[in-house]
Design a protein around this motif. Sequence first.
Motif, PDB file in Angstrom:
ATOM      1  N   GLY A   1       0.912  -1.294   0.011  1.00  0.00           N
ATOM      2  CA  GLY A   1      -0.104  -0.203   0.052  1.00  0.00           C
ATOM      3  C   GLY A   1       0.740   1.401   0.090  1.00  0.00           C
ATOM      4  N   VAL A   2       2.147   1.192  -0.207  1.00  0.00           N
ATOM      5  CA  VAL A   2       2.909   2.301  -0.066  1.00  0.00           C
ATOM      6  C   VAL A   2       2.774   2.926  -1.606  1.00  0.00           C
ATOM      7  CG1 VAL A   2       5.337   3.220  -0.197  1.00  0.00           C
ATOM      8  CG2 VAL A   2       4.573   1.353   1.371  1.00  0.00           C
ATOM      9  N   ARG A   3       2.488   4.233  -1.621  1.00  0.00           N
ATOM     10  CA  ARG A   3       2.620   4.993  -3.108  1.00  0.00           C
ATOM     11  C   ARG A   3       3.676   5.182  -3.624  1.00  0.00           C
ATOM     12  NH1 ARG A   3      -1.366  10.029  -3.558  1.00  0.00           N
ATOM     13  NH2 ARG A   3      -0.241  10.623  -1.647  1.00  0.00           N
ATOM     14  N   VAL A   4       4.215   4.759  -4.858  1.00  0.00           N
ATOM     15  CA  VAL A   4       5.339   5.089  -5.484  1.00  0.00           C
ATOM     16  C   VAL A   4       5.360   5.996  -6.466  1.00  0.00           C
ATOM     17  CG1 VAL A   4       7.086   3.689  -6.790  1.00  0.00           C
ATOM     18  CG2 VAL A   4       5.785   2.559  -4.984  1.00  0.00           C
ATOM     19  N   ALA A   5       6.190   7.035  -6.269  1.00  0.00           N
ATOM     20  CA  ALA A   5       6.273   8.215  -7.090  1.00  0.00           C
ATOM     21  C   ALA A   5       7.696   8.336  -7.946  1.00  0.00           C
ATOM     22  CB  ALA A   5       6.147   9.604  -6.369  1.00  0.00           C
TER      23      ALA A   5
ATOM     24  N   GLY B   1       8.060  12.176 -14.250  1.00  0.00           N
ATOM     25  CA  GLY B   1       7.323  11.233 -15.044  1.00  0.00           C
ATOM     26  C   GLY B   1       7.859  10.141 -15.535  1.00  0.00           C
ATOM     27  N   GLY B   2       9.027   9.989 -15.166  1.00  0.00           N
ATOM     28  CA  GLY B   2      10.061   8.869 -15.819  1.00  0.00           C
ATOM     29  C   GLY B   2       9.828   7.722 -15.090  1.00  0.00           C
ATOM     30  N   LEU B   3       9.194   7.382 -14.136  1.00  0.00           N
ATOM     31  CA  LEU B   3       8.942   6.251 -13.169  1.00  0.00           C
ATOM     32  C   LEU B   3       9.036   5.018 -13.880  1.00  0.00           C
ATOM     33  CD1 LEU B   3       9.020   4.945 -10.124  1.00  0.00           C
ATOM     34  CD2 LEU B   3       6.327   5.206 -10.364  1.00  0.00           C
TER      35      LEU B   3
END
Lengths: 432, 186
Positions: free
Chosen positions: A262-266, A281-283
Amino acid sequence: MVLQTTVVIVGAGHSGLAMSRRLAERGIDHVVLERGEVANSWRTERWDSLRLLTPNWQSGLPAFGYAGDDPDGYMSSHQVADHLASYSRAIDAPVRTGVTVTSVAARDGGSAAGGYRVTTDDEIWDTDVVVLANGGSGIANLPPVADGVPSGVLSIAAKDYRSPDALPDGHVLVVGASASGVQLADELSRAGRDVTIAAGEHVRMPRRYRGRDVFWWMDAAGVLDERFDEIDDIVRARHVPSPQLVGSPDRTVDIAALRARGVRVAGRVGRIHDGVAQFSGGLANTVRLADLKLHRLLDRFDEWAARTGAEGLADPERPADTQVDAAPVLQLDLARERVGAIVWATGYRPDYSWLDVPVLDYKGRLPHTGGVVDKAPGLYVLGTTLLRRRRSSYIAGAAQDTADLAEHLSGYLAGRPAGDSERAQQDAEAIA
Amino acid sequence: MSTTTAPVDNGVNSDALLGARDALREAPAGAQFTWRATSEWVRGTHSRQTIEHFRGLGDEQKHKKAFVLEGDHPEVFASEDHAPTPVETVLAALAGCLTAGVAAVAQNRGIQLRSVKATVEGDHDILGILGGDPEVRNGFNDVRVVFDIDADASDEDIAALVAQSQKRSAVFDALTNPTNVTVSVA
């Protein structure tokens, strides 16, 4: 009064103590100066739950193998500190604790051939050689974007973090997907916190592969033995973040595992401005690169196993490719999302603020060839990432690195002009 | 897999690039470049940009000639469509940058390219620029690049080429990360 010795070692961690042992074996007079206690940073600059990434059997030091009953376990930072304190006693290292070095300078005002003067808060040493073994993690590397954190949000480096309870309430933004970053994101999430992790370039690794610890593989397949002068771009390689591992036999902390928790990944943090953190935006490409690199590493393990006929291995089972949101979060309004803390796990650099020998480059880095500071004869560095080989980044690297550098160091002492130093002559005889 | 022993030639001088990398590490001031374009309004939404001079390697530099780009809007925007829309030029720049990266990385990795094609799409809600919805941004909502590459390499190696080209792309970075932009009147 100015004290005299042949070698001053700055720092009584694993590298400094291992070097002390090597010098003692060669009969070279030396002293180890330590600002705190032995293994000071392991006692005072690590979070509570930290364990080594490497298994205990890889924590041996020169003439001091791991003798405990859990060779496949992972030491806590206090166990590391105790291990090093035991080592210091076992080798009877000439450590002077509570002595802070405030300056290392060339003795005759320029030429290193005259040796060095080491000034501390307590005493002054004149010496032929200085070994900088004060560790690679003296200063947290906060990126310039950290300056944009608004007041009211705690901005804290991983080395100053201790436990989830010590952070203010609210959402936590963890910056960096190194071992530190993913471990803290995992721990905070397990403690019930809302967590966002900003992931730049990272190194994905499984804790175990085909039934063996990944460090068993890297040791067996020769990955840890890759030398600094065999690596294509060593400057870059030394900046690659630590692998996404935690010292636990059954815990995975890669991006996929964090997302599942549930960790949000950015993506990488691009800017923090007006209370808003913006992310790259290059994730998708960042995780793709890490997956490709992971498979190259596992291919290498499999090729090694096939070539050597290694037995007792389970079937290859590869981790699935990492998924990220189709449209990952690009910005986080810190106030609206109730972010109470930003934890910077963005790497470390050695502290050379007291080094008054003009050898640092324009970024404050110390150029060296496998630990030998070419611009300043008689100056050595130890215990930094990929110093001489991949193993150098871990405690297990100290044995070989100090053997190599002690060899170089005694050659340097022996090769100095006759009459330059009586001690150098004596040392040369002791070696011969 | 290719069995030829002919050297890989994608028209990229890898040695020069790696040499420049090493030289500029020693002399980092030379790595500070300033790129320039000048622009002049023609009529309506039509404008013309000229690119000729730039600064780098510690000195003023010049292209072999002045290059001219133009921008306009299409007829559906009630314009005369003399040239691409600037947002399309941004997509073209992204493709140009990534493609150059693919060629450079392939050369460095010893991969012979035969063809490299890319299609770029950018989704854009124009209510933003029209001021029709304050919650809609002016820029792209999503940009997609699809490469079609024919080369002497495995699918995985080609995927790695494309991934590495993104990692080292200036335009990819400029589009995916915030950049400080100052606009003033002379």
